[in-house]
Design an enzyme around this catalytic site. Structure first.
Site, PDB file in Angstrom:
ATOM      1  N   HIS A   1     -10.275  -5.519  -3.160  1.00 61.32           N
ATOM      2  CA  HIS A   1      -8.780  -5.856  -2.652  1.00 61.32           C
ATOM      3  C   HIS A   1      -8.724  -6.027  -1.079  1.00 61.32           C
ATOM      4  CE1 HIS A   1      -9.654  -1.388  -2.161  1.00 61.32           C
ATOM      5  NE2 HIS A   1      -9.032  -1.508  -1.247  1.00 61.32           N
TER       6      HIS A   1
ATOM      7  N   HIS B   1      -6.764  -6.016   2.278  1.00 61.40           N
ATOM      8  CA  HIS B   1      -5.310  -5.232   3.162  1.00 61.40           C
ATOM      9  C   HIS B   1      -5.016  -6.315   4.107  1.00 61.40           C
ATOM     10  CE1 HIS B   1      -6.574  -0.930   2.284  1.00 61.40           C
ATOM     11  NE2 HIS B   1      -7.882  -1.371   2.173  1.00 61.40           N
TER      12      HIS B   1
ATOM     13  N   ASP C   1       0.862  -1.150   0.069  1.00 61.46           N
ATOM     14  CA  ASP C   1       0.083  -0.136  -0.118  1.00 61.46           C
ATOM     15  C   ASP C   1       0.959   1.120   0.125  1.00 61.46           C
ATOM     16  OD1 ASP C   1      -3.109   0.436   1.071  1.00 61.46           O
ATOM     17  OD2 ASP C   1      -1.701   2.042   1.109  1.00 61.46           O
ATOM     18  N   ILE C   2       0.565   2.286  -0.849  1.00 55.17           N
ATOM     19  CA  ILE C   2       1.354   3.427  -0.852  1.00 55.17           C
ATOM     20  C   ILE C   2       1.151   4.207   0.330  1.00 55.17           C
ATOM     21  CG2 ILE C   2      -0.471   5.052  -1.970  1.00 55.17           C
ATOM     22  CD1 ILE C   2       1.554   5.597  -4.161  1.00 55.17           C
TER      23      ILE C   2
ATOM     24  N   ASN D   1     -12.689  -3.342   2.499  1.00 56.85           N
ATOM     25  CA  ASN D   1     -13.720  -2.374   2.633  1.00 56.85           C
ATOM     26  C   ASN D   1     -14.643  -2.582   1.318  1.00 56.85           C
ATOM     27  OD1 ASN D   1     -12.574  -1.207   4.867  1.00 56.85           O
ATOM     28  ND2 ASN D   1     -11.187   0.047   3.692  1.00 56.85           N
TER      29      ASN D   1
ATOM     30  N   GLN E   1     -14.293   1.951   1.070  1.00 60.86           N
ATOM     31  CA  GLN E   1     -13.581   1.641  -0.106  1.00 60.86           C
ATOM     32  C   GLN E   1     -13.348   2.648  -1.112  1.00 60.86           C
ATOM     33  OE1 GLN E   1     -15.787  -1.419  -2.455  1.00 60.86           O
ATOM     34  NE2 GLN E   1     -14.012  -1.555  -3.857  1.00 60.86           N
TER      35      GLN E   1
END
Ligand code: 5GP
Ligand code: ZN
Length: 134
Positions: free
Chosen positions: A98, A100, A29-30, A85, A92
């Site tokens: 996706h 996490h 994750d960025i 989410n 979301q």
């Protein structure tokens, strides 16, 4: 399609990938909750969990289990949160389903949401409504 995760799959924008196979991609994750926070996606575009076909759900969950073990060992975490989410109301932001994997460390200060208290009869009523839809 204007989907940031599809662009990552296509190699059009960079990502720090940690796993890839024919159908699944995992990358960092960025904006991580903790270092090693990993996102796992099916390569084809599905907007949310409910759109993901059952067979693909089963495969991705098996893969997530392996990835979570790697995240734990690789980061030295003691545990992890596995979250998805589903829908804007649930937080979301990216409309490509996706999961996490968030590694957790003692005293990392990441607070989860608080629980509420059911009023008299409320739990039974909502349980009944849900069961009627299954
Ligand atoms: P959501 O809120 O949709 O469940 O989570 C989306 C996640 O995607 C966020 O945690 C966000 O930091 C991450 N994210 C958004 N854009 C990018 C990107 O371009 N690259 C990467 N690696 N992660 C992203
Ligand atoms: Zn997409």
């Amino acid at each position: 399609m204007d989907c940031i995760f599809c662009k990552i799959v296509a190699g059009e924008i960079p990502a720090t990938k940690i796993y890839e196979d024919e159908n699944i991609l995992a990358f960092l994750d960025i904006a991580p909750v903790n270092p090693g926070h990993t996102l796992v996606i099916p390569k084809p575009h599905y907007a949310n969990f409910m759109e993901l076909p059952e067979e693909e759900s089963a495969v991705i969950i098996r893969t997530i289990k392996k990835l979570a073990a790697g995240v734990i060992k690789g980061t030295g975490a003691e545990g992890f949160n596995l979250t998805l989410n589903n829908g804007t109301v649930a937080g979301q932001v990216v409309g490509h389903v996706h999961w996490h994997i968030v590694p957790r460390f003692p005293d990392d200060g990441r607070v989860l949401w608080p629980g509420q208290v059911y009023q008299e009869g409320e739990a039974a009523a909502i349980a009944e409504k849900i069961k009627q839809q299954l």
